[in-house]
Motif scaffolding. Structure first.
Motif, PDB file in Angstrom:
ATOM      1  N   GLY A  97       4.997   9.829  -2.645  1.00 27.73           N
ATOM      2  CA  GLY A  97       4.366   8.535  -2.438  1.00 27.73           C
ATOM      3  C   GLY A  97       5.112   7.808  -1.341  1.00 27.73           C
ATOM      4  O   GLY A  97       6.339   7.652  -1.420  1.00 27.73           O
ATOM      5  N   GLN A  98       4.398   7.389  -0.295  1.00 30.09           N
ATOM      6  CA  GLN A  98       5.018   6.756   0.867  1.00 30.09           C
ATOM      7  C   GLN A  98       4.540   5.314   1.028  1.00 30.09           C
ATOM      8  O   GLN A  98       3.349   5.028   0.916  1.00 30.09           O
ATOM      9  N   VAL A  99       5.489   4.439   1.295  1.00 29.66           N
ATOM     10  CA  VAL A  99       5.197   3.042   1.616  1.00 29.66           C
ATOM     11  C   VAL A  99       5.782   2.795   3.003  1.00 29.66           C
ATOM     12  O   VAL A  99       6.967   3.034   3.227  1.00 29.66           O
ATOM     13  N   TRP A 129      -4.712  15.400  -3.284  1.00 26.92           N
ATOM     14  CA  TRP A 129      -3.548  14.538  -3.131  1.00 26.92           C
ATOM     15  C   TRP A 129      -3.785  13.385  -2.152  1.00 26.92           C
ATOM     16  O   TRP A 129      -2.913  12.548  -1.969  1.00 26.92           O
ATOM     17  N   SER A 130      -4.947  13.325  -1.532  1.00 19.83           N
ATOM     18  CA  SER A 130      -5.243  12.252  -0.574  1.00 19.83           C
ATOM     19  C   SER A 130      -5.618  10.986  -1.339  1.00 19.83           C
ATOM     20  O   SER A 130      -6.795  10.670  -1.524  1.00 19.83           O
ATOM     21  N   LEU A 131      -4.605  10.273  -1.786  1.00 18.95           N
ATOM     22  CA  LEU A 131      -4.806   9.091  -2.621  1.00 18.95           C
ATOM     23  C   LEU A 131      -4.136   7.879  -1.993  1.00 18.95           C
ATOM     24  O   LEU A 131      -3.118   8.004  -1.313  1.00 18.95           O
ATOM     25  N   THR A 144       0.844  -1.186   0.000  1.00 15.40           N
ATOM     26  CA  THR A 144       0.000   0.000   0.000  1.00 15.40           C
ATOM     27  C   THR A 144       0.883   1.241   0.000  1.00 15.40           C
ATOM     28  O   THR A 144       1.863   1.315   0.733  1.00 15.40           O
ATOM     29  N   LEU A 145       0.508   2.200  -0.839  1.00 15.35           N
ATOM     30  CA  LEU A 145       1.230   3.467  -0.958  1.00 15.35           C
ATOM     31  C   LEU A 145       0.229   4.586  -0.736  1.00 15.35           C
ATOM     32  O   LEU A 145      -0.887   4.527  -1.249  1.00 15.35           O
ATOM     33  N   ASP A 177       4.896   2.231 -12.738  1.00 20.76           N
ATOM     34  CA  ASP A 177       5.492   1.202 -11.897  1.00 20.76           C
ATOM     35  C   ASP A 177       4.492   0.171 -11.384  1.00 20.76           C
ATOM     36  O   ASP A 177       4.808  -0.619 -10.493  1.00 20.76           O
ATOM     37  N   GLY A 178       3.271   0.194 -11.921  1.00 20.50           N
ATOM     38  CA  GLY A 178       2.296  -0.839 -11.586  1.00 20.50           C
ATOM     39  C   GLY A 178       1.387  -0.563 -10.411  1.00 20.50           C
ATOM     40  O   GLY A 178       0.631  -1.432  -9.994  1.00 20.50           O
ATOM     41  N   TRP A 179       1.414   0.642  -9.861  1.00 15.93           N
ATOM     42  CA  TRP A 179       0.518   0.999  -8.762  1.00 15.93           C
ATOM     43  C   TRP A 179      -0.859   1.326  -9.315  1.00 15.93           C
ATOM     44  O   TRP A 179      -0.977   1.973 -10.354  1.00 15.93           O
TER      45      TRP A 179
END
Length: 111
Positions: A41-43, A99-101, A7-8, A87-89
């Motif tokens: 994007g944060q993981v 931006w709240s995705l 999840t990102l 990248d497949g996300w």
């Protein structure tokens, strides 16, 4: 068995908050008290993707930037979304702010 999914989450990042020298450069280089932000994007709380930066007009209190006060915000977010798609996300949820995705990607089990 379903493969695990990563999840990102997408957030805004104040470039000047990354280090003391970045904060000084942002302040010295700003016009009319603006700051520079970017979409990230944060993981697992770690930044994995970064967009180009954009200026955000300063304010006396916390506000959510909109394109009118942050020219280039939409383009930076679209840039990040293109990188994520490449990248497949895949987007799985949207919040109140543009931006709240949230994105997910099937992982192979290897990091």
């Amino acid at each position: 068995m379903t493969p695990p999914a990563a999840t990102l989450t997408v957030a805004l990042d104040d470039v000047g908050d990354t280090s003391w020298w970045a904060r000084i450069l942002t302040i010295l280089g700003s016009q009319y008290g603006s700051t520079r932000q970017r979409s990230v994007g944060q993981v697992d709380g770690k930044i994995r993707y970064r967009s180009s930066t954009f200026p955000v007009a300063g304010s006396v209190g916390p506000i959510s930037p909109q394109e009118q006060r942050a020219p280039g915000m939409t383009a930076a977010l679209e840039e990040l979304q293109r990188d994520l798609g490449r990248d497949g996300w895949r987007e799985t949820a949207r919040g109140r702010d543009p931006w709240s995705l949230t994105y997910e990607r099937v992982t192979s089990g290897l990091s």
